[in-house]
Scaffold this motif. Structure first.
Motif, PDB file in Angstrom:
ATOM      1  N   UNK A 113       0.835  16.259  16.074  1.00 29.56           N
ATOM      2  CA  UNK A 113       1.944  15.341  15.788  1.00 29.56           C
ATOM      3  C   UNK A 113       1.501  14.236  14.849  1.00 29.56           C
ATOM      4  N   UNK A 114       2.475  13.574  14.246  1.00 27.13           N
ATOM      5  CA  UNK A 114       2.181  12.533  13.269  1.00 27.13           C
ATOM      6  C   UNK A 114       1.477  11.343  13.920  1.00 27.13           C
ATOM      7  N   UNK A 115       1.550  11.230  15.245  1.00 28.48           N
ATOM      8  CA  UNK A 115       0.852  10.164  15.947  1.00 28.48           C
ATOM      9  C   UNK A 115      -0.496  10.576  16.510  1.00 28.48           C
ATOM     10  N   UNK A 116      -0.999  11.744  16.144  1.00 28.86           N
ATOM     11  CA  UNK A 116      -2.269  12.221  16.694  1.00 28.86           C
ATOM     12  C   UNK A 116      -3.447  11.375  16.208  1.00 28.86           C
ATOM     13  N   UNK A 117      -4.456  11.235  17.073  1.00 31.17           N
ATOM     14  CA  UNK A 117      -5.691  10.545  16.709  1.00 31.17           C
ATOM     15  C   UNK A 117      -6.806  11.533  16.382  1.00 31.17           C
ATOM     16  N   UNK A 118      -6.501  12.810  16.311  1.00 30.72           N
ATOM     17  CA  UNK A 118      -7.542  13.816  16.105  1.00 30.72           C
ATOM     18  C   UNK A 118      -7.309  14.638  14.837  1.00 30.72           C
ATOM     19  N   UNK A 119      -6.351  15.554  14.861  1.00 31.89           N
ATOM     20  CA  UNK A 119      -6.137  16.450  13.721  1.00 31.89           C
ATOM     21  C   UNK A 119      -4.679  16.388  13.289  1.00 31.89           C
ATOM     22  N   UNK A 120      -4.429  15.816  12.144  1.00 30.14           N
ATOM     23  CA  UNK A 120      -3.073  15.846  11.616  1.00 30.14           C
ATOM     24  C   UNK A 120      -3.113  16.018  10.105  1.00 30.14           C
ATOM     25  N   UNK A 121      -2.030  16.604   9.593  1.00 26.86           N
ATOM     26  CA  UNK A 121      -1.937  16.874   8.156  1.00 26.86           C
ATOM     27  C   UNK A 121      -1.088  15.782   7.523  1.00 26.86           C
ATOM     28  N   UNK A 122      -1.760  14.774   6.962  1.00 28.05           N
ATOM     29  CA  UNK A 122      -1.075  13.648   6.331  1.00 28.05           C
ATOM     30  C   UNK A 122      -1.923  13.166   5.165  1.00 28.05           C
ATOM     31  N   UNK A 123      -1.361  13.206   3.985  1.00 27.70           N
ATOM     32  CA  UNK A 123      -2.017  12.740   2.762  1.00 27.70           C
ATOM     33  C   UNK A 123      -1.184  11.601   2.196  1.00 27.70           C
ATOM     34  N   UNK A 124      -1.803  10.424   1.989  1.00 28.42           N
ATOM     35  CA  UNK A 124      -1.016   9.264   1.586  1.00 28.42           C
ATOM     36  C   UNK A 124      -1.815   8.356   0.670  1.00 28.42           C
ATOM     37  N   UNK A 125      -1.106   7.460   0.000  1.00 26.85           N
ATOM     38  CA  UNK A 125      -1.744   6.459  -0.839  1.00 26.85           C
ATOM     39  C   UNK A 125      -1.249   5.072  -0.407  1.00 26.85           C
ATOM     40  N   UNK A 126      -1.992   4.027  -0.792  1.00 29.07           N
ATOM     41  CA  UNK A 126      -1.660   2.665  -0.415  1.00 29.07           C
ATOM     42  C   UNK A 126      -0.388   2.165  -1.089  1.00 29.07           C
ATOM     43  N   UNK A 127       0.327   1.328  -0.367  1.00 32.64           N
ATOM     44  CA  UNK A 127       1.371   0.505  -0.950  1.00 32.64           C
ATOM     45  C   UNK A 127       0.684  -0.678  -1.625  1.00 32.64           C
ATOM     46  N   UNK A 128       1.010  -0.950  -2.891  1.00 30.58           N
ATOM     47  CA  UNK A 128       0.366  -2.034  -3.628  1.00 30.58           C
ATOM     48  C   UNK A 128       1.356  -3.046  -4.176  1.00 30.58           C
ATOM     49  N   UNK A 129       2.633  -2.892  -3.840  1.00 36.43           N
ATOM     50  CA  UNK A 129       3.662  -3.832  -4.291  1.00 36.43           C
ATOM     51  C   UNK A 129       4.725  -3.941  -3.213  1.00 36.43           C
ATOM     52  N   UNK A 130       5.466  -5.062  -3.209  1.00 35.79           N
ATOM     53  CA  UNK A 130       6.492  -5.265  -2.194  1.00 35.79           C
ATOM     54  C   UNK A 130       7.687  -4.336  -2.378  1.00 35.79           C
ATOM     55  N   UNK A 131       7.903  -3.875  -3.600  1.00 30.23           N
ATOM     56  CA  UNK A 131       9.029  -2.986  -3.878  1.00 30.23           C
ATOM     57  C   UNK A 131       8.520  -1.772  -4.642  1.00 30.23           C
ATOM     58  N   UNK A 132       8.860  -0.594  -4.159  1.00 31.53           N
ATOM     59  CA  UNK A 132       8.420   0.634  -4.836  1.00 31.53           C
ATOM     60  C   UNK A 132       9.352   1.774  -4.480  1.00 31.53           C
ATOM     61  N   UNK A 133       9.263   2.827  -5.279  1.00 30.22           N
ATOM     62  CA  UNK A 133       9.955   4.089  -5.005  1.00 30.22           C
ATOM     63  C   UNK A 133       8.918   5.198  -4.928  1.00 30.22           C
TER      64      UNK A 133
END
Length: 556
Positions: free
Chosen positions: A379-399
């Motif tokens: 699940x997306x809340x797992x602390x072990x194995x999850x498939x999630x690839x993301x990048x940082x938010x660097x501005x208050x407004x973005x798309x």
């Protein structure tokens, strides 16, 4: 030509906390904490103090770091980066527990001749506390410093700063352990860094906690093991008594000299949203100019100027949003990537994942050419194995936008676009199927342990994942385009089948939940907002989701 140029704070926007800095010739490097995000430790590079680029995350293999099972906001705390004897030295902590009286903080040491090379196998140092650093004395000896964590509930858990010698030959700490500094009355003393100048050993620490009473404290001694006297000028840097300043939570940091001899400090900071004491961008890194006084104490240049002009209202140094720095040759880097494609066999450096040193277990850039394939995990809340690839938010407004191909076969399979803070605080625009096999798009949110008012119907109970019941049915097959629009406090999700005609899901989500300060979860947290792609298969059948592109564009 002016002898100065102006730098806008923060110099490293978005989640980049606990900076450690080193100057090597005309190159500057800053290492920051990454907590549960993999690979560990971010290192940015600059030649002019104004333009910075991410060049390396050195803790990139299992022998250096494995965080599976680490709770939220554990993992890599406060690295220390130095350069001596022709190589870089990195000290780091892997924290295994957050709640309760114990921290289980393990400290390690690795080196590399080049900042972007393969770092050495780690040397275990100790586990007595966190925020470790390494000081290279001018007599050739090396000293290891860390705060000590006292688990006893009747004691001050921030028990002081420990000092012990490190033997390079034996690759271990040797000799007596001494507690050299218990801190000031502000307490919560941590983040030690040591320097030597004009016969004094200077100890720079952070105090007051990492939120709105944070501060940077300096003490000094003629002997490395003390006793250390506190700076009579007050705190070197703090915004704790000036809640109107644009930079808040200022403290934890490090010092360096530019090639012209001018001194600076880098420091942790946060920028709360207007009307809210919440920082979705997390704890960022700022820069301030400093001056050494005739009394051999360091002060912010702004504090010295204010005092000289009779405008000083405090003895403490206050952070500035704009800082004049030495006019070094301008050295911009290539423009940041906005649209990411997946034609390479390596993931773009902007992306990270959570905890695991084996990303090949949940992702592939070769299984389908031109696509990032995510293999459904826990699940997306797992602390072990999850498939999630993301990048940082660097501005208050973005798309942010992604192009997804996904054919779920049961209700336990889902994939999509997520605005993510941690396992208990996120908003998730996902594709799944109902009991009849009909594909749909809907929103799932988790709000930590907050009692925030909600403007949509909930399907689940409090303190868990909430589904909005605003689903839209989709064709059984075909690409789905997913989009998140963030504007400071507000998040809206949208979908399209052709990348032209967009449908907004009829809820306005409170984006401030994506912050340290909102919805406590299981305690205070230390990271920042991310946005990215995810896939879950809690049936264990390992469904796959293919993402053809990902876009992150900052809005004015």
């Amino acid at each position: 030509m002016s002898s100065h140029t102006t730098v806008q704070n923060p110099i490293l926007p978005g989640f980049n906390p606990d900076p450690s800095v080193v100057a090597v010739g005309d190159d500057f490097y800053i290492a920051t904490s990454t907590f549960e995000w993999y690979p560990g430790v971010q290192i940015h590079h600059s030649k002019d103090l104004k333009n910075w680029r991410l060049v390396k995350r050195p803790l990139d293999r299992k022998s250096l770091l494995d965080m599976r099972g680490n709770p939220d906001s554990c993992g890599i705390w406060a690295p220390c980066l130095t350069h001596h004897d022709g190589k870089f030295h990195l000290i780091y902590t892997d924290v295994k527990r957050f709640n309760g009286n114990f921290k289980d903080a393990h400290n390690y040491y690795t080196t590399c001749e080049t900042i972007d090379g393969e770092w050495s196998e780690p040397v275990y140092m100790n586990s007595s506390g966190f925020d470790p650093s390494l000081f290279h004395d001018d007599d050739g000896r090396k000293w290891f410093i860390n705060m000590i964590w006292d688990h006893r509930h009747e004691n001050n858990q921030f028990g002081g700063i420990l000092l012990q010698e490190y033997c390079e030959k034996q690759k271990k700490l040797v000799g007596p352990i001494k507690n050299i500094f218990k801190g000031t009355k502000l307490a919560l003393t941590e983040a030690p860094h040591m320097f030597k100048r004009n016969g004094y050993y200077y100890l720079l620490t952070a105090e007051g906690g990492t939120f709105y009473t944070h501060a940077m404290t300096m003490a000094r001694s003629k002997n490395i093991d003390g006793p250390y006297e506190e700076d009579p000028h007050g705190y070197l840097l703090t915004a704790k008594d000036h809640q109107d300043l644009g930079l808040q939570r200022t403290g934890h940091g490090d010092l360096f000299d530019a090639p012209d001899g001018q001194s600076y400090l880098v420091h942790l900071c946060g920028r709360p949203l207007d009307g809210e004491r919440r920082c979705p961008l997390g704890r960022e890194t700022g820069l301030q100019k400093t001056l050494w006084g005739d009394d051999d104490w360091l002060r912010l240049e702004s504090a010295v100027d204010a005092e000289a002009n009779g405008n000083s209202t405090t003895s403490n140094g206050l952070p500035e949003m704009e800082v004049k720095v030495s006019n070094l040759p301008e050295h911009p880097w290539p423009a940041k990537t906005e649209r990411y494609t997946f034609d390479s066999e390596e993931l773009h450096i902007d992306f990270q994942w959570l905890r695991t040193p084996t990303p090949e277990s949940f992702m592939s850039l070769t299984a389908r050419k031109g696509h990032l394939r995510l293999i459904g995990k826990e699940s997306i809340g797992s602390l072990f194995e999850q498939a999630l690839i993301a990048r940082r938010q660097e501005a208050f407004a973005y798309t942010a936008q992604t192009e997804l191909e996904f054919s779920p076969e049961n209700v336990q399979q889902m994939a999509g676009l997520t605005c993510y803070y941690n396992s208990t605080k996120f908003h998730y625009l996902y594709v799944s199927v109902d009991d009849e096999g009909q594909r749909f798009v809907d929103i799932m949110s988790c709000l930590g342990k907050s009692d925030m008012g909600l403007n949509f119907p909930l399907r689940e109970g409090h303190c868990g994942e909430f589904i909005t019941d605003t689903r839209f049915m989709l064709p059984k097959e075909g690409k789905v385009y997913l989009k998140a629009e963030v504007d400071h406090h507000k998040l809206t999700f949208h979908f399209s089948m052709n990348n032209k005609d967009w449908t907004k899901l009829p809820v306005n989500l409170d984006y401030t939940i994506i912050s340290d300060e909102a919805g406590g979860g299981d305690g205070c947290h230390f990271t920042g907002g991310f946005v990215g792609m995810a896939c879950q298969d809690v049936s264990g059948q390992k469904c796959v989701a293919d993402f053809a592109s990902f876009t992150y564009k900052e809005n004015s």
